[in-house]
Write an enzyme that holds these catalytic residues in place. Structure first.
Site, PDB file in Angstrom:
ATOM      1  N   TYR A   1      -2.811  12.037  11.717  1.00 53.94           N
ATOM      2  CA  TYR A   1      -1.844  11.198  11.023  1.00 53.94           C
ATOM      3  C   TYR A   1      -0.712  12.041  10.449  1.00 53.94           C
ATOM      4  CZ  TYR A   1      -5.742   7.816  10.800  1.00 53.94           C
ATOM      5  OH  TYR A   1      -6.779   6.958  11.102  1.00 53.94           O
TER       6      TYR A   1
ATOM      7  N   ARG B   1      -5.400   6.766   2.401  1.00 55.20           N
ATOM      8  CA  ARG B   1      -5.081   6.261   1.060  1.00 55.20           C
ATOM      9  C   ARG B   1      -5.987   6.883   0.008  1.00 55.20           C
ATOM     10  NH1 ARG B   1      -6.078   0.535   0.759  1.00 55.20           N
ATOM     11  NH2 ARG B   1      -7.116   0.596   2.774  1.00 55.20           N
TER      12      ARG B   1
END
Length: 236
Positions: A75, A181
């Protein structure tokens, strides 16, 4: 986009670039309708506020979903330091603010390095994790509290690619089950100022890469071209 011939109904692995705000299930429904097929699934959920690589499996290749989603993920994105949100991203409003003027790039990098290797990570309350048979995000949006168990995950790479004010741009390579997150939350707690995720792009799953993915419009156009070819050359 490579215009490789696909037999969508019999089975194919499709690399799609998920649009912002779409759920992974939205993409499944749209793809199923666009291709007019019966059997389809995705290999690894992306949050609505994330974009990037979403792998769709059709027909016989749905049997490979678990194998694909178990592979290493990559990511890129941005954390915002000095603020927190209940969802650890932009889905909810900022609920706390703290100064960050004491932080140095070296301190931020040192904190990031502390997450490398195998770690225990607690998924966000705003997630699809099930708690007593209900999705955690359903409980969170209802205002209920829930205890979510931590999971063992692996952070193989946590590179800070740039720091601009309170924004930290990063690249993460990690195992299945990692919540970026939660990584934002944990980094913010480690630094003592809080943090949330403001941008996330999945760039790779195993050997499959975002640069080889297509948009839903491109997929639909590819299906039309293939259908036109078969109509002109029956039995081809």
């Amino acid at each position: 986009m490579q215009e490789t011939p696909y037999d969508f109904e019999a089975g194919a692995i499709l690399l799609l670039d998920k649009p912002l705000t779409w759920t992974s299930f939205d993409v499944v429904k749209k793809t199923k309708f666009a291709l007019r097929i019966k059997k389809i699934g995705h290999a690894g959920t992306l949050d609505p506020l994330a974009t990037g690589l979403l792998i769709m499996c059709t027909g016989k290749f749905t049997k490979r979903i678990e194998e694909i989603q178990a592979q290493e993920k990559e990511y890129t994105g941005t954390f915002v330091l000095g603020h927190t949100t209940p969802s650890f991203d932009l889905e909810t409003e900022i609920d706390s603010t703290a100064p960050i003027d004491y932080l140095t790039p070296e301190a931020i990098q040192e904190a990031a390095d502390s997450f490398l290797g195998e770690i225990d990570q607690t998924p966000p309350i705003y997630s699809a994790v099930k708690v007593n048979g209900e999705r955690a995000y359903t409980l969170a949006r209802r205002g209920d509290t829930a205890e979510i168990k931590s999971k063992r995950i692996t952070i193989k790479q946590f590179e800070l690619t740039a720091i601009e004010g309170n924004q930290v741009h990063f690249k993460v390579v990690c195992s299945k089950g990692t919540y970026i997150r939660s990584l934002a939350r944990d980094l913010g707690e480690k630094l003592g100022c809080g943090a949330y995720l403001s941008k996330l792009v999945r760039t790779r799953i195993g050997e499959y890469r975002l640069e080889d993915a297509m948009s839903l419009d491109q997929l639909q156009e590819l299906r039309k071209k293939q259908q036109a070819h078969y109509d002109r050359h029956p039995g081809a």
